[in-house]
Design a protein around this motif. Structure first.
Motif: not given
Length: 373
Positions: A23, A27, A178-181, A357-359
């Motif tokens: 990840k 980034y 990642d809440t989309s994954t 959030s990873w970002s």
């Protein structure tokens, strides 16, 4: 900024550290921050999905943990590769193998060094009858981290442990999701049908099948649960490792082992189960806890280690004393008998994961890098 990462834990291994580094590489690529990973070479054919540049070095497998590799790099070769890359900062993730070579390179070239603490190797020793090495291991950790301008750790519990051991310049480098994954949207009823558990409460474990994960306690608790609830519950273990054979030998009819899953298969398995069970008391963080929460699962965990940063008893999960099979079985039974409570905990778990959030986490890491340049 040009960052060189020296790590003995990297793809194609599957664990929390490799997931975090993958990840991080994504980034850095998205922001055009130059970086390179220095990692072990694996013997098997491996097609990487990682877009980050990687320099691989000769390695050996560990006799007590064959899925892990320890690099034994040629220092001359490492210097040639690193000099060509011209790093401004060096980040070390392991105090062995390539981590030691990276430390030597950074000191030889006068490049700022930071390091991170990911794994409680000292705690693992007791699971392999090597407690006598604990003093030596902590001596190595203190020496190794003493050269770093910053020492990152993933949780407040781990920071306190390191601080108590005399390690300085500590910073929290947490973990995201990642809440989309990982999402309830991946729920697949076909998975439940294949498990013959359409109307059962499915309890899931994801991770290495290894002694230090306290899986003996989970297997004991399943035995307790099955005395009264075997027709109401199903258990699924996703992963593999040195403890797998022993677990399968003492398994039950309502236990399924899948081996490692990844990508969409893993996301679907999380979302198609009901509760995540994580008995490990040795975690510095426990990435799988956030994966489960993002998938809409409450978490049964133990009140030890880095999982305490995320699991709040009675809010998004249940906490048990470490290595207490009776307590763990009680938590499993409590949720098996109360679907409404599962739904309440699950909603809070999903809400908690959405804040990770990873970002944001990597933005802070890069800011910390800048502070030492």
């Amino acid at each position: 900024m040009r960052i060189a990462y020296f790590t003995d834990t990297y793809l194609p291994q599957i664990n929390g550290v490799t997931n975090t580094l993958k990840k991080l590489g994504d980034y850095l690529n998205d922001r055009d921050i130059k970086h390179m990973f220095f990692a072990p070479h694996f013997n098997e054919k491996f097609i990487s999905s990682d877009n980050s540049p990687v320099a691989r070095f000769k390695s050996i497998s560990l006799p007590f943990y064959p899925e892990c590799r320890l690099a034994i790099p040629s220092y001359a070769k490492l210097c040639r590769v690193a000099d060509k890359f011209k790093p401004d900062i060096i980040h070390l993730t392991d105090p062995l193998g390539i981590g030691l070579a990276g430390l030597r390179y950074g000191r030889d070239r006068g490049i700022p060094i930071v390091s991170s603490f990911h794994t409680n190797f000292d705690v693992y020793l007791k699971y392999y009858n090597m407690e006598y090495l604990e003093g030596v291991v902590w001596g190595l950790f203190k020496w190794f981290h003493g050269f770093s301008e910053l020492n990152f750790c993933p949780s407040h519990d781990t920071l306190q442990v390191l601080e108590d051991k005399g390690i300085e310049n500590l910073r929290i480098w947490s973990r995201g999701i990642d809440t989309s994954t990982f999402s309830p949207n991946y729920k697949d009823m076909n998975i439940r049908y294949r498990l013959k558990a359409e109307d059962k409460i499915i309890f899931l474990y994801v991770g290495r099948l290894a002694a230090e994960k306290d899986l003996d306690i989970l297997m004991e608790s399943i035995g307790i649960v099955n005395f009264s609830h075997s027709d109401k519950v199903q258990f699924v273990f996703v992963g593999d490792g040195p403890y797998a054979k022993q677990m399968k030998e003492r398994s039950f009819d309502n236990v399924k082992f899948t081996g490692y899953l990844k990508g969409r298969e893993l996301s679907a398995m999380y979302a198609s189960c009901d509760v995540f069970v994580f008995p490990s008391g040795t975690e510095t963080f426990g990435n799988v806890v956030l994966e489960a929460m993002a998938s809409g699962l409450p978490v049964i965990a133990v009140n030890s280690g880095g999982v305490k940063d995320n699991v709040k008893n009675g809010y998004n999960g249940l906490m048990c004393p470490p290595r207490d099979a009776t307590s763990l079985a009680g938590a499993i039974i409590k949720l098996a008998e109360d679907k409404q409570f599962i739904e309440s905990l699950a909603a809070n778990a999903r809400e908690h994961a959405a804040t990770k959030s990873w970002s944001y986490i990597f933005d802070q890491l890069v800011s910390d890098y800048s502070s030492v340049l």
